[in-house]
Design an enzyme around this catalytic site. Sequence first.
Site, PDB file in Angstrom:
ATOM      1  N   LYS A 311       0.628  -0.988  -0.016  1.00 20.76           N
ATOM      2  CA  LYS A 311       0.377  -0.196  -0.004  1.00 20.76           C
ATOM      3  C   LYS A 311       0.354   1.836  -0.185  1.00 20.76           C
ATOM      4  O   LYS A 311       0.470   2.284  -0.749  1.00 20.76           O
ATOM      5  CB  LYS A 311      -0.665   0.215   1.040  1.00 20.76           C
ATOM      6  N   GLU A 333      -9.969   5.534   3.406  1.00 24.29           N
ATOM      7  CA  GLU A 333     -10.250   4.657   3.681  1.00 24.29           C
ATOM      8  C   GLU A 333      -9.036   3.298   3.217  1.00 24.29           C
ATOM      9  O   GLU A 333      -8.510   3.412   3.211  1.00 24.29           O
ATOM     10  CB  GLU A 333     -11.138   4.239   2.950  1.00 24.29           C
ATOM     11  N   SER A 600       1.661  -9.717  -0.046  1.00 20.73           N
ATOM     12  CA  SER A 600       1.432  -7.982  -0.339  1.00 20.73           C
ATOM     13  C   SER A 600       1.432  -7.606   1.002  1.00 20.73           C
ATOM     14  O   SER A 600       1.481  -6.639   0.513  1.00 20.73           O
ATOM     15  CB  SER A 600       0.235  -8.011  -1.167  1.00 20.73           C
TER      16      SER A 600
END
Length: 618
Positions: A311, A333, A600
């Site tokens: 991210k 969010e 991830s």
Amino acid sequence: MLTKNQTEILSRTRVKICGITRPQDAQVAAELGTDAIGLVFYQQSPRAVSIEQAQAIIDVLPPFITVVGLFVNAKPQFIQQILDKIPLDALQFHGEESPAECCRFNKPYIKALRMQPGVDIHAFIEDYASAQAILLDSYMKGVKGGTGATFDWQQVPPHLSKPIILAGGLTPENITEAVRILHPYAVDISGGVESAKGVKDAAKIAAFMKRVSISMPKKINYTNLPDDNGHFGQYGGIFVAETLIKPLEELKQAYEHYLKDSSFLAEFNDDLHHFVGRPSPLYHAVRWSKQLGGAQIYLKREDLNHTGAHKINNAIGQALLAKRMGKNRIIAETGAGQHGVAAATVAARFGMECVIYMGSEDIERQKINVYRMRLLGAEVRAVESGSKTLKDALNEAMRDWVTHIDNTFYIIGTVAGPHPYPAMVRDFQTVIGRETRQQIKVLAGCLPDALIACVGGGSNAIGLFYPFLDDKSITMYGVEAAGEGLDTGKHAAPLCTSQPGVLHGNRTYLMSDQDGQVLQTHSISAGLDYPGVGPEHAWLKDVGRVQYVAATDEEALKAFHDLTRTEGIIPALESSHALAYCKKVAPMLDKDKIIIVNLSGRGDKDIHTVAAYEGIEI
């Protein structure tokens, strides 16, 4: 019908549902992804509406739906009376109205042409050069409204100079063939999705929307999308309130400008290296490969990035855009909390105010990440509406953005949302795939045979897949959350089970019921607990480039423990879904084949969730 820059990829066909007479039908049409509705003001039609009916219908529509008023040889005074009371976006003329009569109301208009034998379409288009589009309808002597019959689509000449809307006898059964033959700008349907005259059938609308597809050319340029309007085939686009159109356009212009700006790219790459810690390693999981007894498995270690997941790549890119656009407040969010941590991290790095929206259920599941965000100076706002998960957090974040446009930059964490977010997030995340491509050539001397990544919204998956899309020898698997099983309804796998609809500003595959209502989702993984998916993934599914599959909670947990105990790496529950599917694929391949799994994120954040699930008190 094909613009100059669409010779490789066709734009999506838009849909207009005409003859709407009830507010509930208008709501269903909007929720299932229609672009426009038609209100009939021709009194001889069984679908005619009064001013009061029309107003009630418009009152329930979201602002992005185009409302078209249909007239047949109506007196100008009558049309003006309607326009004085009903906010129509466009007019549609089905009689013998002249170009001058069509233009007199200063509204965009559509002119219908009955396709009787010998009709000269080119001459008609020349006469009605001021029309926004030409609607081609079936001809039946003496009939002014819909005929319910088709005409010979082959009689329409190619490369017309005006957008074409196809009408006449369309149904869920014949629409695919019609679009493949004509590739029209839009299609117009009324009776084909009705249970009775003027009464629309939700199931028929859903079937029609699902089958409105594009005819793909033999050669597909997978990396040439989205188009200028943010479409990946029939998916994507901008479905938002009017107040967000301008900030989205400003964001698009900034993104397109700075993506070519050498100083911006230099700062972005410098932060990826010195702040994030890139390149992340590509690790050969030798013991796990041997244990599974098939292909060699490599893990792209996004879990080793600063903040613990992929991210941060996108958060850095968007924060740098925010800084250049003069925004001093960041909102975001988050579901699993990793994007929230990444957004809070970059806000702290650049001295910006930060507000994170998070469903209260996810807050309970991800207490560690919530505390990390607060340590970084962010305000975490609990969302109590709906399912209290990622979908609802995104809703609240978009409401915040609408009311604080001047100073606020919304960092969306996945490849969903209105254009340009799906493309922008993808572009910031493709560093994953670019590094992987270089690394596997060094480590193995060749490209991989398969790529596997989990898919919620889909940013880590598209970041890995995108630089490999044109390598047809590579099989790609996107793994969704099957939850308790796809047949139970308790899952989060729209690509595996659902149909197209509109959610959070874009058209994509969406978990919804026959009436278009968004369904509740379930996954042990907070980051995959989302009813939609990025529109590029929806397109890649339809064209068959990526295979979308699913793994259950139990399968993901088993893979979570397997990797932890075999390789000493604790994976995130999101990544564990990809690992679970790898366990199915690897044994079927020879030992000289290569699979790359995108790891991830790391599993520290999920330890409490796993322990609680297994009845262990920490």
